[in-house]
Design a protein around this motif. Structure first.
Motif, mmCIF file in Angstrom:
data_model
loop_
_atom_site.group_PDB
_atom_site.id
_atom_site.type_symbol
_atom_site.label_atom_id
_atom_site.label_comp_id
_atom_site.label_asym_id
_atom_site.label_seq_id
_atom_site.Cartn_x
_atom_site.Cartn_y
_atom_site.Cartn_z
ATOM 1 N N LEU A 3 0.854 -1.180 0.000
ATOM 2 C CA LEU A 3 0.000 0.000 0.000
ATOM 3 C C LEU A 3 0.893 1.233 0.000
ATOM 4 O O LEU A 3 1.842 1.311 0.771
ATOM 5 N N LEU A 12 -3.081 0.220 -3.847
ATOM 6 C CA LEU A 12 -2.778 -1.161 -3.468
ATOM 7 C C LEU A 12 -2.248 -1.904 -4.678
ATOM 8 O O LEU A 12 -2.755 -1.734 -5.789
ATOM 9 N N TYR A 64 -7.497 -3.761 4.566
ATOM 10 C CA TYR A 64 -7.750 -4.249 3.211
ATOM 11 C C TYR A 64 -7.515 -5.741 3.133
ATOM 12 O O TYR A 64 -6.607 -6.283 3.763
#
Length: 70
Positions: A3, A12, A64
């Motif tokens: 990231l 990302l 994430y």
């Protein structure tokens, strides 16, 4: 999964898997919060990058998860 913060957006990047992906973002690490959303990578399901422009509030974090669709 890496990231990078680029112009107030989270970029990302990842490798591996079958080549078809979904990204899950949540305010909590369990990915069960009401804030949890799922979206396709940039360029569609076969992409290996994504840009998330959702702002992160002070004192909070985004988590994430990149999911292999198959």
């Amino acid at each position: 999964l890496t990231l990078e913060d680029v112009s107030d957006a989270a970029v990302l990047r990842w490798t591996g898997g079958s080549g078809l992906y979904r990204i899950v973002r949540s305010d909590g690490p369990a990915f069960i919060d009401p804030s949890t959303v799922s979206f396709a990578p940039t360029g569609g399901d076969a992409g290996t990058t994504s840009m998330d422009t959702e702002p992160v509030g002070v004192g909070t974090a985004h988590f994430y998860l990149v999911v292999d669709k198959y």
